[in-house]
Design a protein around this motif. Structure first.
Motif, PDB file in Angstrom:
ATOM      1  N   SER A 103      21.512 -21.599   5.477  1.00  0.00           N
ATOM      2  CA  SER A 103      21.387 -20.323   6.190  1.00  0.00           C
ATOM      3  C   SER A 103      19.923 -19.972   6.472  1.00  0.00           C
ATOM      4  O   SER A 103      19.637 -18.859   6.922  1.00  0.00           O
ATOM      5  CB  SER A 103      22.038 -19.199   5.383  1.00  0.00           C
ATOM      6  OG  SER A 103      21.453 -19.106   4.093  1.00  0.00           O
TER       7      SER A 103
ATOM      8  N   CYS B 230      17.390 -19.187   4.636  1.00  0.00           N
ATOM      9  CA  CYS B 230      16.839 -18.007   3.960  1.00  0.00           C
ATOM     10  C   CYS B 230      15.356 -18.224   3.644  1.00  0.00           C
ATOM     11  O   CYS B 230      14.899 -19.358   3.439  1.00  0.00           O
ATOM     12  CB  CYS B 230      17.619 -17.753   2.667  1.00  0.00           C
ATOM     13  SG  CYS B 230      19.262 -17.051   2.942  1.00  0.00           S
TER      14      CYS B 230
ATOM     15  N   ARG C 234      30.003  -9.617   0.021  1.00  0.00           N
ATOM     16  CA  ARG C 234      28.817  -9.179   0.751  1.00  0.00           C
ATOM     17  C   ARG C 234      28.012  -8.140  -0.046  1.00  0.00           C
ATOM     18  O   ARG C 234      26.781  -8.231  -0.140  1.00  0.00           O
ATOM     19  CB  ARG C 234      29.211  -8.602   2.108  1.00  0.00           C
ATOM     20  CG  ARG C 234      28.012  -8.188   2.971  1.00  0.00           C
ATOM     21  CD  ARG C 234      28.479  -7.410   4.181  1.00  0.00           C
ATOM     22  NE  ARG C 234      29.261  -8.247   5.083  1.00  0.00           N
ATOM     23  CZ  ARG C 234      28.731  -8.933   6.108  1.00  0.00           C
ATOM     24  NH1 ARG C 234      27.425  -8.877   6.322  1.00  0.00           N
ATOM     25  NH2 ARG C 234      29.495  -9.653   6.890  1.00  0.00           N
ATOM     26  N   GLU C 235      28.674  -7.153  -0.640  1.00  0.00           N
ATOM     27  CA  GLU C 235      27.971  -6.106  -1.381  1.00  0.00           C
ATOM     28  C   GLU C 235      27.255  -6.687  -2.600  1.00  0.00           C
ATOM     29  O   GLU C 235      26.142  -6.275  -2.931  1.00  0.00           O
ATOM     30  CB  GLU C 235      28.945  -5.019  -1.816  1.00  0.00           C
ATOM     31  CG  GLU C 235      29.605  -4.280  -0.657  1.00  0.00           C
ATOM     32  CD  GLU C 235      28.591  -3.599   0.234  1.00  0.00           C
ATOM     33  OE1 GLU C 235      27.608  -3.061  -0.328  1.00  0.00           O
ATOM     34  OE2 GLU C 235      28.760  -3.608   1.465  1.00  0.00           O
TER      35      GLU C 235
ATOM     36  N   ILE D  78      24.057  -8.346  -1.440  1.00  0.00           N
ATOM     37  CA  ILE D  78      23.000  -7.368  -1.166  1.00  0.00           C
ATOM     38  C   ILE D  78      22.347  -6.939  -2.470  1.00  0.00           C
ATOM     39  O   ILE D  78      21.113  -6.812  -2.575  1.00  0.00           O
ATOM     40  CB  ILE D  78      23.570  -6.155  -0.401  1.00  0.00           C
ATOM     41  CG1 ILE D  78      24.069  -6.599   0.990  1.00  0.00           C
ATOM     42  CG2 ILE D  78      22.538  -5.048  -0.289  1.00  0.00           C
ATOM     43  CD1 ILE D  78      24.778  -5.492   1.760  1.00  0.00           C
TER      44      ILE D  78
ATOM     45  N   VAL E  72      19.560  -6.827   3.062  1.00  0.00           N
ATOM     46  CA  VAL E  72      20.783  -6.913   3.865  1.00  0.00           C
ATOM     47  C   VAL E  72      20.750  -8.152   4.759  1.00  0.00           C
ATOM     48  O   VAL E  72      21.770  -8.825   4.952  1.00  0.00           O
ATOM     49  CB  VAL E  72      20.946  -5.638   4.715  1.00  0.00           C
ATOM     50  CG1 VAL E  72      22.138  -5.777   5.667  1.00  0.00           C
ATOM     51  CG2 VAL E  72      21.117  -4.417   3.830  1.00  0.00           C
ATOM     52  N   VAL E  73      19.569  -8.459   5.280  1.00  0.00           N
ATOM     53  CA  VAL E  73      19.452  -9.618   6.170  1.00  0.00           C
ATOM     54  C   VAL E  73      19.759 -10.905   5.425  1.00  0.00           C
ATOM     55  O   VAL E  73      20.518 -11.758   5.888  1.00  0.00           O
ATOM     56  CB  VAL E  73      18.049  -9.661   6.800  1.00  0.00           C
ATOM     57  CG1 VAL E  73      17.881 -10.954   7.607  1.00  0.00           C
ATOM     58  CG2 VAL E  73      17.829  -8.445   7.689  1.00  0.00           C
TER      59      VAL E  73
ATOM     60  N   ASP F 285      23.438 -11.120   4.660  1.00  0.00           N
ATOM     61  CA  ASP F 285      24.241 -11.400   5.847  1.00  0.00           C
ATOM     62  C   ASP F 285      24.123 -12.864   6.265  1.00  0.00           C
ATOM     63  O   ASP F 285      25.129 -13.503   6.632  1.00  0.00           O
ATOM     64  CB  ASP F 285      23.806 -10.502   7.000  1.00  0.00           C
ATOM     65  CG  ASP F 285      24.684 -10.675   8.222  1.00  0.00           C
ATOM     66  OD1 ASP F 285      25.855 -10.246   8.178  1.00  0.00           O
ATOM     67  OD2 ASP F 285      24.219 -11.269   9.215  1.00  0.00           O
ATOM     68  N   LYS F 286      22.925 -13.429   6.232  1.00  0.00           N
ATOM     69  CA  LYS F 286      22.735 -14.842   6.593  1.00  0.00           C
ATOM     70  C   LYS F 286      23.503 -15.746   5.639  1.00  0.00           C
ATOM     71  O   LYS F 286      24.140 -16.719   6.052  1.00  0.00           O
ATOM     72  CB  LYS F 286      21.243 -15.188   6.584  1.00  0.00           C
ATOM     73  CG  LYS F 286      20.447 -14.472   7.672  1.00  0.00           C
ATOM     74  CD  LYS F 286      18.958 -14.755   7.572  1.00  0.00           C
ATOM     75  CE  LYS F 286      18.641 -16.176   7.983  1.00  0.00           C
ATOM     76  NZ  LYS F 286      17.184 -16.418   8.019  1.00  0.00           N
TER      77      LYS F 286
ATOM     78  N   PHE G  64      26.138 -14.832   3.811  1.00  0.00           N
ATOM     79  CA  PHE G  64      27.568 -14.547   3.937  1.00  0.00           C
ATOM     80  C   PHE G  64      28.189 -15.269   5.139  1.00  0.00           C
ATOM     81  O   PHE G  64      29.320 -15.750   5.068  1.00  0.00           O
ATOM     82  CB  PHE G  64      27.761 -13.033   4.077  1.00  0.00           C
ATOM     83  CG  PHE G  64      29.201 -12.601   3.984  1.00  0.00           C
ATOM     84  CD1 PHE G  64      29.824 -12.447   2.757  1.00  0.00           C
ATOM     85  CD2 PHE G  64      29.925 -12.335   5.135  1.00  0.00           C
ATOM     86  CE1 PHE G  64      31.144 -12.049   2.681  1.00  0.00           C
ATOM     87  CE2 PHE G  64      31.248 -11.941   5.069  1.00  0.00           C
ATOM     88  CZ  PHE G  64      31.862 -11.792   3.831  1.00  0.00           C
ATOM     89  N   THR G  65      27.459 -15.367   6.240  1.00  0.00           N
ATOM     90  CA  THR G  65      28.004 -15.988   7.439  1.00  0.00           C
ATOM     91  C   THR G  65      28.063 -17.514   7.352  1.00  0.00           C
ATOM     92  O   THR G  65      28.756 -18.140   8.140  1.00  0.00           O
ATOM     93  CB  THR G  65      27.177 -15.594   8.669  1.00  0.00           C
ATOM     94  OG1 THR G  65      25.805 -15.960   8.452  1.00  0.00           O
ATOM     95  CG2 THR G  65      27.280 -14.103   8.924  1.00  0.00           C
TER      96      THR G  65
END
Length: 986
Positions: A92, A94, A129-130, A133, A139-140, A143-144, A146-147
């Protein structure tokens, strides 16, 4: 600097992981198999990773930053199984800060497992997701991550257990391939290939080391399935599905289940060869030719009855409570066929009940509230019924078996369907099986048509006639009529067999086909009757095979050519004129035979073995017996030979079942003088099932009819490979992108596929004949249709010129004859040899049609031209004879036919003059002369056989070669000279 080293490292690892992803070209389907991340992120790679997280000035070590050195951190990754989590971070893209947080919070931290403030475990996939975080503080980053996590959160199927996927977007399914197999009222069936490591057996604690092919049936879940009220019933269903297969071999085993979100439920099962309907109607259309073969099929039916009795009376819960399971939808398409080893070491067919746990299953148990029933099909949403493919069948309400096998009480205003209803359905299946044993697939179709043709049937195919206000419901009268027909035919063959058939079928009429369900016998009684019938057949077959006869003689092979280099021999007393016949040395369950265009080779095949007869087959001693010179045994599990094409150079065979594959045998490769089956190539092209195979006479072009990938009912395709040698090269090339290979820059791209694929207007199963008329001309015939507008039968015939890239097609109409049944309408056809666009067709064995296809259809480059009726066709009634096979002479002036006289079942070779002019209705036979050439003694109208008109060296002699599917003590191969002098024999 540190970020640069980290980014370079991530790019490198990304590339390595990407190359190992399955289905990587499909972003929504790509997935990493179990262990992929661990193989890439090995110990040394982990050490490098942790070092990229350090400050670039070298003033700090991992111990300074994280409290552990890199070796200890790597050990923690292994211990806590964090390889996949780390792979997602890298995949992802990161930032380095996110990687450092992962190392500090999940790897270096002593406390494990790490829980979020919501009490959920962090570090296990798929992650919330939570929680992400909370872990990353971004959050970014969350999200990266998680997707991308679905790609590394691949589902593992657990044998006999249920797996649940809460979020379909958060996990990937482990399917390397998916192939639709069929659909029903409640579910769709697929063949799926599970990736290695993704089928786990908790009992043995093992996983599949190689990809595993299994069947998957998908259902849509109803609201009742999702309620807490259904949980107890689902647990009982799980017990049935998991316990039944362990104690009864005739109940389909459960490989586990998968619930995806709130809408889809999948059940996994072993992959069968086929179902009983497909076996009788598509894969083995010819009737069993020997008594022992018929005995084995009756034994399979006995096992089916045993499985049904087990459902009714043989199951108990873990609390020792009795369970009664009613199938309620027993029919040939719900009976699956498997190959399993028998006690004598051989492999035999096992029939297994399927769909008993889903579409039509009820259970009953004793409890505090007394007996209680539950209908499982309320858990699933009924799908829309499949559309009827053939427009001619649109008015037939249950042509394809829907409701055909249900008992009379199924249509009562107050249903009372119990175990007796299943017994009625079992009796229907047995009745149809005996029609197949006697007359093959044609008998099944004719039996069906007879039931539907009754004035009170109202378009429904059932084994009973529904009562009216003034008449009661009764057993269909055609059942007893057909039983009498089958008994008579078996008695003509052998009195003892006739008695066995009579006792079995009359038992069905007296004990099973009772409108009053409470008068029917149970499944156990039917099982015992089938067992007695099997034993009688077995004893009769063993007595027949033990008789002294030509088939028992030992053979010594010669090295001469099979049909041209023959020594002079006087005809045997049982063969007259210029006919010579041979016996096969062994009796097997042959399902088909083929002859090469030059008449030099004959191939026979069973479900699992191909036998090739060549010069090595010739007998040096007395007696007309041939043995196979070469044999090949199919080793792939749970599949059977489907179709074979043969020339003097190649034998091409396709399989059906668990594996749809194509084998090319190079018969002439190697030092041996005679053809053999030692050198073969398997085409792993991942095509749909091949229904028909044909090879051009010059051994260059291969043509196949392929089933559509989306299902049997969809239009099929025509596969043409202009060069078999090029196809072999394609088969031999290495895979282009193995999961463990690196695609290097500058590598040669894979060669283009050496074939063309064109869509047809008909399903593949509708194509009944695929034939080369010459090296560039291909014909195929489509199963006859009864049009919705009239009662006329239509036979589409298509001619494709491969050299001119044109297509011509025509519809043959069968006029003035019985139109109550399409079974047996199309009999045979042969193309003209000098004019490949003209062909001769025989319908219903009694009418000859000669068609010039060029005047009936415009040229087209696509095999989807809508055919039209040819007004210039020649039609003739065939008087005094029934024609079964046609062969055209080299000059197109005469045809040779295999047929019988109207009053006899004995096969004759006939010579027919080709009519050249049309005549009006009522005119005489005119120029159509028919001459009897010779009888083929021992060959009967009811036998299955193939024929070939061939020429000797230098065209010195023309002869007809016939190969038949018959019992061991009957001649199987005939050679009839139609020109020349003395008869030549082996």
């Amino acid at each position: 600097m540190a970020a640069t080293a980290y980014n370079d490292f991530c790019y490198e690892i990304y590339e390595q992981i990407y190359r190992r992803l399955e289905r990587r070209d499909e972003e929504r389907l790509r997935f990493a198999t179990k262990g992929t991340a661990k193989r890439v992120l090995n110990h040394d790679t982990l050490l490098r990773f942790f070092r990229t997280l350090l400050p670039p000035d070298g003033t700090q070590t991992c111990a300074d930053v994280f409290g552990l050195d890199e070796a200890a951190l790597a050990a923690r990754v292994y211990e806590r199984q964090l390889h996949d989590f780390l792979a997602i971070l890298i995949f992802s893209t990161c930032r380095i800060e996110t990687a450092r947080t992962f190392t500090a919070q999940l790897v270096a931290r002593d406390l494990w497992p790490v829980a979020s403030t919501r009490g959920k475990e962090i570090g296990r996939l798929p992650a919330d997701r939570e929680d992400l975080i909370e872990l990353f503080g971004s959050v970014v980053a969350a999200d990266k991550f998680f997707t991308k996590q679905a790609c590394f959160s691949t589902v593992v199927i657990r044998n006999r257990e249920e797996v649940r996927v809460e979020d379909p977007e958060g996990q990937r399914l482990p399917y390397l391939e998916e192939q639709p197999l069929g659909k029903g009222s409640f579910g769709k069936v697929f063949k799926v290939r599970l990736a290695r490591g993704h089928f786990y057996d908790p009992l043995t604690r093992t996983e599949n080391p190689e990809p595993k092919d299994i069947a998957r049936k998908d259902y849509l879940i109803s609201n009742e399935f999702r309620t807490d009220r259904a949980k107890g019933e689902r647990e009982i269903m799980d017990k049935i599905l998991t316990s039944s297969a362990r104690t009864c071999q005739n109940i389909l085993e459960n490989f586990g289940s998968l619930e995806i979100g709130t809408t889809t439920y999948s059940l996994f099962m072993p992959l069968a060869i086929c179902d009983l309907r497909a076996y009788m109607m598509e894969h083995h259309r010819t009737r069993p030719s020997t008594t022992l073969q018929r005995a084995q099929m009756i034994l399979s039916a006995q096992g089916l009855a045993s499985g049904l009795d087990f459902l009714h009376t043989g199951m108990m819960t873990s609390d020792m409570e009795e369970i009664a399971c009613y199938h309620m939808d027993l029919k040939p398409s719900n009976i699956l066929i498997f190959h399993e080893p028998a006690a004598n070491g051989e492999v035999r067919n096992i029939w297994k009940l399927s769909d008993f746990g889903m579409s039509r299953v009820k259970i009953r148990r004793q409890g505090q509230g007394g007996e209680r029933e539950k209908d499982f099909n309320s858990w699933f949403v009924r799908r829309q019924k499949p559309a009827v493919v053939a427009p001619s069948l649109s008015a037939t309400l249950n042509r394809h078996g829907e409701g055909t096998y249900l008992a009379p009480e199924s249509i009562a205003s107050t249903r009372s369907m119990k175990s007796e209803s299943d017994v009625w359905s079992l009796g229907c299946v047995i009745s149809v099986v005996f029609a197949y044993l006697e007359e093959g697939s044609d008998g099944v179709e004719l039996y069906q048509d007879a039931r539907m043709a009754h004035a009170s049937a109202d378009g429904y195919d059932r084994f009973f006639l529904r009562g009216t206000r003034f008449t009661p419901t009764k057993v269909h009268p055609e059942v007893a009529k057909w039983h009498t027909r089958l008994i008579d035919r078996a008695s003509q063959r052998d009195d003892a067999e006739g008695e066995a058939v009579r006792d079995m079928l009359r038992y069905l009429e007296e004990a099973v086909f009772e409108v009053n369900q409470f008068k029917r016998r149970g499944a156990k009684d039917v099982e015992q009757m089938l067992l007695r019938t099997f034993k009688r057949y077995r004893d009769l077959g063993e007595a027949q095979s033990g008789e002294a006869g030509p088939g028992s003689k030992q053979l010594t092979p010669l090295s001469k050519s099979l049909w041209q280099r023959l020594r002079k021999r006087s005809p045997s007393p049982s063969c007259r004129g210029n006919v010579k016949g041979w016996y096969l040395s062994t009796s097997e369950a042959y399902k088909g035979c083929a002859i090469s265009p030059d008449g030099s080779l004959v191939a026979y095949w069973t479900d699992v073995k191909i036998s090739l007869y060549t010069s090595q087959s010739l007998s040096a001693g007395e007696g007309d017996v041939v043995s196979p010179a070469a044999e090949h045994l199919l080793e792939a599990p749970n599949c059977i030979w489907k179709s074979i094409g043969l020339t003097h150079k190649y034998l091409v065979a396709s399989t059906t079942g668990a594996n749809f594959q194509c084998y090319i045998f190079d018969l002439q490769r190697g030092p041996a003088v005679d053809a053999h089956l030692d050198h073969w190539y398997r085409l792993d092209l991942a095509p749909p099932e091949i229904h028909n195979v044909a090879i051009s006479p010059d051994s260059k072009v291969l043509a196949c009819i392929l089933r559509d990938r989306e299902g049997e009912e969809q239009p099929g395709s025509l596969f043409v490979a202009p060069s078999i040698p090029e196809l072999i090269k394609y088969a031999k090339r290495p895979p282009s992108a193995s999961t463990d290979e690196t695609t290097r820059p500058g590598m040669d791209p894979p060669p283009p596929e050496p074939w063309t694929l064109d869509k047809l207007d008909w399903p593949a199963s509708g194509v009944t004949s695929l034939t080369f008329a010459g090296k560039d001309d291909l014909y195929f015939v489509v199963r006859p249709e009864l049009t919705a507008r009239s009662r006329e039968h239509m036979i589409p015939i298509v001619h494709l010129s491969l050299s001119a890239k044109t297509l011509e097609s025509v519809i043959v109409e069968s006029r003035g004859l019985d139109s109550s049944s399409i079974a047996g309408l199309f009999t045979t056809f042969t193309p003209f040899r000098q004019d490949a666009s003209t062909c001769a067709v025989v319908t219903r064995e009694k009418r000859l049609h000669i068609q010039d296809l060029r005047s009936s259809s415009p040229d087209s480059s696509s095999p989807t031209t809508t055919p039209t009726t040819n007004a210039e066709a020649i039609h003739r009634d065939i008087k005094n004879y029934r024609v079964l096979k046609l062969m055209m002479s080299a000059r197109d002036d005469k045809m040779y036919a295999l047929g019988t006289s109207t009053a006899s079942h004995k096969v004759l070779l006939l010579e027919i003059a080709v009519p050249t002019t049309r005549r009006g209705e009522g005119e005489t036979e005119g120029g159509m002369g028919i001459r009897e050439v010779a009888p083929l003694v021992g060959l009967s109208y009811n036998d299955e056989f193939v024929e070939r008109l061939a020429e000797g060296p230098g065209r010195s002699e023309v002869y007809v070669l016939v190969a038949a599917l018959v019992a061991q003590n009957r001649r199987a191969v005939y050679r009839v000279g139609v020109t020349g002098g003395d008869v030549e024999g082996v």
